[in-house]
Design a protein around this motif. Structure first.
Motif, PDB file in Angstrom:
ATOM      1  N   LEU A 264       0.826  -1.206   0.000  1.00  0.00           N
ATOM      2  CA  LEU A 264       0.000   0.000   0.000  1.00  0.00           C
ATOM      3  C   LEU A 264       0.862   1.259   0.000  1.00  0.00           C
ATOM      4  O   LEU A 264       0.587   2.214  -0.745  1.00  0.00           O
ATOM      5  N   ILE A 265       1.920   1.275   0.812  1.00  0.00           N
ATOM      6  CA  ILE A 265       2.792   2.448   0.880  1.00  0.00           C
ATOM      7  C   ILE A 265       3.484   2.684  -0.459  1.00  0.00           C
ATOM      8  O   ILE A 265       3.556   3.813  -0.957  1.00  0.00           O
ATOM      9  N   ILE A 266       3.982   1.603  -1.062  1.00  0.00           N
ATOM     10  CA  ILE A 266       4.683   1.741  -2.344  1.00  0.00           C
ATOM     11  C   ILE A 266       3.706   2.114  -3.452  1.00  0.00           C
ATOM     12  O   ILE A 266       3.999   2.955  -4.309  1.00  0.00           O
ATOM     13  N   TRP A 267       2.513   1.511  -3.456  1.00  0.00           N
ATOM     14  CA  TRP A 267       1.509   1.851  -4.472  1.00  0.00           C
ATOM     15  C   TRP A 267       1.071   3.308  -4.335  1.00  0.00           C
ATOM     16  O   TRP A 267       0.905   4.011  -5.336  1.00  0.00           O
ATOM     17  N   ASN A 268       0.912   3.777  -3.104  1.00  0.00           N
ATOM     18  CA  ASN A 268       0.481   5.149  -2.884  1.00  0.00           C
ATOM     19  C   ASN A 268       1.566   6.147  -3.292  1.00  0.00           C
ATOM     20  O   ASN A 268       1.272   7.207  -3.864  1.00  0.00           O
ATOM     21  N   GLY A 269       2.833   5.805  -3.010  1.00  0.00           N
ATOM     22  CA  GLY A 269       3.937   6.685  -3.407  1.00  0.00           C
ATOM     23  C   GLY A 269       4.157   6.711  -4.902  1.00  0.00           C
ATOM     24  O   GLY A 269       4.476   7.749  -5.479  1.00  0.00           O
ATOM     25  N   ASN A 270       4.013   5.538  -5.553  1.00  0.00           N
ATOM     26  CA  ASN A 270       4.111   5.424  -7.012  1.00  0.00           C
ATOM     27  C   ASN A 270       5.416   6.005  -7.554  1.00  0.00           C
ATOM     28  O   ASN A 270       5.428   6.737  -8.534  1.00  0.00           O
ATOM     29  N   LEU A 271       6.529   5.658  -6.873  1.00  0.00           N
ATOM     30  CA  LEU A 271       7.849   6.112  -7.307  1.00  0.00           C
ATOM     31  C   LEU A 271       8.523   5.012  -8.107  1.00  0.00           C
ATOM     32  O   LEU A 271       8.442   3.835  -7.730  1.00  0.00           O
ATOM     33  N   PRO A 272       9.193   5.355  -9.197  1.00  0.00           N
ATOM     34  CA  PRO A 272       9.767   4.323 -10.076  1.00  0.00           C
ATOM     35  C   PRO A 272      10.689   3.345  -9.354  1.00  0.00           C
ATOM     36  O   PRO A 272      10.625   2.140  -9.599  1.00  0.00           O
ATOM     37  N   ARG A 273      11.555   3.854  -8.483  1.00  0.00           N
ATOM     38  CA  ARG A 273      12.495   2.964  -7.801  1.00  0.00           C
ATOM     39  C   ARG A 273      11.773   1.987  -6.877  1.00  0.00           C
ATOM     40  O   ARG A 273      12.217   0.857  -6.683  1.00  0.00           O
ATOM     41  N   GLU A 274      10.695   2.429  -6.280  1.00  0.00           N
ATOM     42  CA  GLU A 274       9.982   1.574  -5.333  1.00  0.00           C
ATOM     43  C   GLU A 274       9.086   0.560  -6.037  1.00  0.00           C
ATOM     44  O   GLU A 274       9.007  -0.602  -5.639  1.00  0.00           O
ATOM     45  N   VAL A 275       8.394   0.998  -7.079  1.00  0.00           N
ATOM     46  CA  VAL A 275       7.474   0.078  -7.768  1.00  0.00           C
ATOM     47  C   VAL A 275       8.227  -0.965  -8.578  1.00  0.00           C
ATOM     48  O   VAL A 275       7.635  -1.959  -9.018  1.00  0.00           O
ATOM     49  N   SER A 276       9.525  -0.760  -8.804  1.00  0.00           N
ATOM     50  CA  SER A 276      10.302  -1.734  -9.579  1.00  0.00           C
ATOM     51  C   SER A 276      10.276  -3.114  -8.942  1.00  0.00           C
ATOM     52  O   SER A 276      10.458  -4.125  -9.629  1.00  0.00           O
TER      53      SER A 276
END
Length: 392
Positions: A264-276
């Motif tokens: 949820l945190i990564i989806w909400n942030g939607n940052l390329p490095r994190e969603v990778s």
């Protein structure tokens, strides 16, 4: 006194485990010559899964020394024997140490900037000498600490001395802190750095709970096996089965909560490095596997363990525990293999062979220690048996 039939059964299981494990591991290792990267990803999957068993057992054992409770006495012998398998797993880390360049994109590159490293400042931490030094430190701390804890716990159970109990209580408090720190750093090194551009502040805690869940499933299954086999006095009263079922439910919910929180945190942030991290894990076959995990790792165990009769019935508790264990096996592959882009079919096959190979060797070491320490007879506090308790 342990039933001789129990020791005979463990010896037969020991021989089969060593034999099957050795053959499967040799077959998996043959893949190193043709598909070294696929073999190492598969081997890392198996290594991390089986390493989670003794580490999780140590965490549960230390928690029991801190909190007490009748539930811990029924699985205490299993936890102690599992802890003594850590030297074997330390040796089994060698193929990973030799194959770092095939596993980690930051390994084997002398010039990070020239190689196009997206995070060259991480080189002070992510480099092969420092990585291997940290791995050696983790394995030494776990092996020595686990060996001491298992033997001290065994001595305390035999003597029932208050001084030993107090010493173990204090040591367990410190040991849980050391365990949490070392596993967190190991999670970042061995799992997170498969994709070094990815960050997660929950990964270490998630792996801690995941290890405890895997260890609890195997401890419950071992205790039920001893109970079903009538390896007296390995009794498992109804109230204890109920407690173990509640603990399993708690770990299932906490494991799902942490996994969902990270997503949820990564989806909400939607940052390329994190969603990778999630992009390959929610697409294609891995996406279908993620859906399967949501069902069998959370919804089905949750729905089943909410019922009192399921937790108290040995067959129903065993069935749910087996399902959770199967989900943990699938989850281990889902955590590691998608980091191999593209994921080769050989990696999936070799991970199965490595899982059987490493698991066979681990089971052989575990049953050997279990039989040496009196077989599947758990240590029990005085008057643990419930008056008039019959087997359900």
């Amino acid at each position: 006194m342990t039933n001789p039939a129990a020791l005979d059964a463990l010896k037969r299981l020991n021989r089969w485990a060593w034999g099957i494990g050795a053959v499967a591991l040799v077959l998996a290792a043959m893949g190193w010559f043709w598909w070294p990267r696929s073999f190492l990803f598969g081997y890392l999957t198996a290594f991390l899964f089986w390493l989670s068993v003794p580490l999780g057992c140590g965490a549960i054992l230390m928690t029991h020394h801190l909190t007490g409770g009748r539930w811990g006495w029924s699985i205490r012998g299993v936890l102690e024997a599992a802890l003594t398998t850590l030297p074997l797993l330390a040796i089994l880390f060698i193929p990973i140490a030799l194959g770092l360049a095939h596993l980690y994109p930051w390994a084997g590159q002398a010039d990070a900037v020239a190689a196009g490293d997206p995070l060259p400042h991480n080189r002070a931490y992510l480099n092969e000498p420092f990585f291997l030094a940290r791995a050696a430190l983790f394995l030494v701390v776990w092996t020595l600490g686990g060996w001491w804890l298992a033997h001290a716990s065994r001595r305390q159970a035999a003597s029932e001395a208050d001084s030993l109990a107090l010493k173990l209580q204090r040591s367990s408090a410190a040991g849980l802190i050391v365990y949490a720190l070392t596993v967190t750093f190991a999670a970042v090194d061995w799992l997170g750095s498969l994709q070094p551009e990815w960050f997660s502040t929950i990964l270490g805690l998630y792996l801690l709970v995941n290890q405890a869940l895997t260890a609890m499933t195997l401890a419950i299954l071992a205790a039920l096996l001893a109970w079903w086999g009538r390896w007296e006095p390995a009794a498992l009263p109804v109230s204890v089965r109920h407690d173990l079922g509640n603990l399993l439910l708690m770990l299932v919910v906490l494991n799902a909560y942490l996994a969902f929180s990270q997503f949820l945190i990564i989806w909400n942030g939607n940052l390329p490095r994190e969603v990778s991290w999630y992009v390959p894990r929610v697409q294609g076959g891995w996406g279908a596997m993620a859906t399967l995990l949501i069902v069998i790792q959370f919804f089905v165990p949750l729905a089943a363990l909410l019922f009192r009769d399921v937790k108290r019935g040995p067959r129903t508790l065993g069935a749910v525990t087996l399902l959770v264990l199967a989900a943990q096996l699938i989850g281990a592959a889902w955590l590691v293999l998608p980091s191999m882009q593209p994921t080769a079919p050989a990696a999936v096959l070799l991970s199965v062979a490595a899982m059987v190979g490493v698991g066979g060797l681990w089971l052989g070491a575990f049953t050997r220690q279990w039989s040496r320490w009196g077989g599947p007879t758990p240590t029990e506090p005085p008057a643990m048996q419930e008056p008039g308790q019959a087997r359900a």
